[in-house]
Design a protein around this motif. Structure first.
Motif, PDB file in Angstrom:
ATOM      1  N   ALA A  72      13.839  13.467  38.799  1.00 16.73           N
ATOM      2  CA  ALA A  72      13.211  12.731  37.699  1.00 16.73           C
ATOM      3  C   ALA A  72      14.212  12.262  36.653  1.00 16.73           C
ATOM      4  O   ALA A  72      13.954  11.289  35.941  1.00 16.73           O
ATOM      5  N   ILE A  73      15.342  12.940  36.544  1.00 14.62           N
ATOM      6  CA  ILE A  73      16.348  12.562  35.545  1.00 14.62           C
ATOM      7  C   ILE A  73      17.190  11.390  36.048  1.00 14.62           C
ATOM      8  O   ILE A  73      17.484  10.453  35.302  1.00 14.62           O
ATOM      9  N   LYS A  74      17.518  11.402  37.338  1.00 20.48           N
ATOM     10  CA  LYS A  74      18.339  10.325  37.899  1.00 20.48           C
ATOM     11  C   LYS A  74      17.518   9.091  38.264  1.00 20.48           C
ATOM     12  O   LYS A  74      18.021   7.969  38.220  1.00 20.48           O
ATOM     13  N   HIS A  75      16.264   9.303  38.635  1.00 18.86           N
ATOM     14  CA  HIS A  75      15.447   8.183  39.128  1.00 18.86           C
ATOM     15  C   HIS A  75      14.085   8.135  38.423  1.00 18.86           C
ATOM     16  O   HIS A  75      13.039   8.282  39.059  1.00 18.86           O
ATOM     17  N   PRO A  76      14.091   7.930  37.097  1.00 24.30           N
ATOM     18  CA  PRO A  76      12.825   7.974  36.337  1.00 24.30           C
ATOM     19  C   PRO A  76      11.833   6.888  36.762  1.00 24.30           C
ATOM     20  O   PRO A  76      10.622   7.142  36.762  1.00 24.30           O
ATOM     21  N   ASN A  77      12.305   5.715  37.120  1.00 18.93           N
ATOM     22  CA  ASN A  77      11.382   4.641  37.495  1.00 18.93           C
ATOM     23  C   ASN A  77      10.603   4.981  38.760  1.00 18.93           C
ATOM     24  O   ASN A  77       9.413   4.649  38.882  1.00 18.93           O
ATOM     25  N   GLU A  78      11.262   5.652  39.704  1.00 17.11           N
ATOM     26  CA  GLU A  78      10.571   6.068  40.923  1.00 17.11           C
ATOM     27  C   GLU A  78       9.494   7.094  40.616  1.00 17.11           C
ATOM     28  O   GLU A  78       8.404   7.065  41.193  1.00 17.11           O
ATOM     29  N   VAL A  79       9.804   7.997  39.696  1.00 19.25           N
ATOM     30  CA  VAL A  79       8.837   9.019  39.311  1.00 19.25           C
ATOM     31  C   VAL A  79       7.625   8.386  38.641  1.00 19.25           C
ATOM     32  O   VAL A  79       6.475   8.764  38.916  1.00 19.25           O
TER      33      VAL A  79
END
Length: 324
Positions: A72-79
């Motif tokens: 969630a920290i590296k890929h917030p948009n995916e989350v």
């Protein structure tokens, strides 16, 4: 399915500091897929900060948050494409109609117009908002606004739903209606993380509960497991005023052999009763000898509120309002 695949949310050693305030101080939790996870704590415990971190609304200072298999920290948009969030206060536009509010959220998810309209109608029907769908949301009651907010959080068909104190401020009847909707969503397979200050709510809805205070995990388990940790029955004494409180504390400690806990109202005292009714009788005799006449004295099995008070030294919002 492996244990890793069965975990919907994995929070590892997450920290967030604001100057000298440790809002999150090394939190670790795991939420299983398809379960309702209750995050319980008093005001200022760090519940909302943790929800914001898990839903990518803030970045923690350190630690790791995994939603499904996504960092969630590296890929917030995916989350964000996988989750829904109904915050502590209904975040809807009062000028827009209920239908327009839901459709707007759908467009923010980049869902095509035809699909948005279909899902919006389904949500309005499910949440009993069809008759009010084309009225400005500012004309809605508090319960209707909460249902609209919850409905809007589902338009993206989320994998996980985050509910941050969804029933705060609602009347008992509306709260029960919202509980029913939450259960229905979970029965359909949705994973739900619920923050609350209401012990009854956590007891009623959550499959598993984590109690946090001052940014730290205090304890966790099912409601029954948490109650069992206290073990003993509880003697509860309520005085008509706090003038006799010091004498009452001394009398109970001597009679029962453990240190009683004073609740914030200054008039209600609880103590462990390892011997059950024998300890209740001992407490009554000790109070009589000290010339203290309580307005109420009782013996009960431990409740979640007893656990909460024992571990945090605080009462929940519902008990504070009862004893005000």
């Amino acid at each position: 399915m492996s244990n890793k695949d069965n975990v919907a949310i994995d929070v590892v050693d997450v920290k967030k500091h604001y100057g000298g305030v440790h809002a999150l101080d090394g939190i670790n939790i795991k939420v299983k897929r398809g379960k309702i996870f209750g995050l319980l704590g008093p005001n200022g415990a760090g519940k909302t900060t943790l929800v914001k971190a898990m839903t990518t609304l803030l970045t923690p200072d350190s630690g790791q948050i995994t939603i499904g298999s996504i960092d969630a920290i590296k890929h917030p948009n995916e989350v964000r494409r996988k989750i829904g969030l109904a915050g502590q206060y209904a975040s809807i536009d009062g000028i827009m109609t209920g239908r327009e509010n839901i459709e707007m959220v759908g467009r923010l998810y980049h869902i095509d117009r035809k699909t948005v309209k279909k899902r919006t109608q389904e949500i309005l029907e499910r949440f009993d908002l069809v008759d009010a769908a084309d009225r400005p949301a500012k004309t809605y009651s508090g319960g209707m606004r909460r249902r609209l907010d919850l409905g809007a959080s589902l338009v993206g068909e989320p994998y996980i739903l985050f509910l941050d104190e969804p029933t705060t401020g609602l009347d008992p009847r509306t709260r029960l209606e919202l509980w029913k909707l939450i259960r229905q969503l979970n029965n359909e397979g949705m994973t739900i993380l619920l923050t609350t200050q209401y012990l009854e709510e956590a007891d009623e809805l959550a499959d598993y509960i984590a109690l946090i205070d001052q940014g730290k995990l205090i304890t966790e388990g099912t409601a029954d497991e948490l109650k069992a940790k206290l073990g003993d029955d509880i003697v509860e004494v309520t005085l008509s005023s706090n003038k006799k409180t010091p004498d009452c504390l001394k009398a109970l400690e001597k009679a029962l052999g453990n240190k009683p806990l004073l609740q914030p109202n200054g008039k209600t005292i609880t103590a462990h009763a390892a011997k059950g009714t024998a300890d209740l009788e001992a407490a009554i005799k000790a109070l009589a000898k000290a010339k203290i006449t309580p307005s109420e004295i009782s013996l009960h099995r431990p409740t979640l509120d007893d656990v909460f008070l024992e571990l945090t030294g605080k009462k929940t919002i519902q008990e504070e309002s009862k004893n005000a």
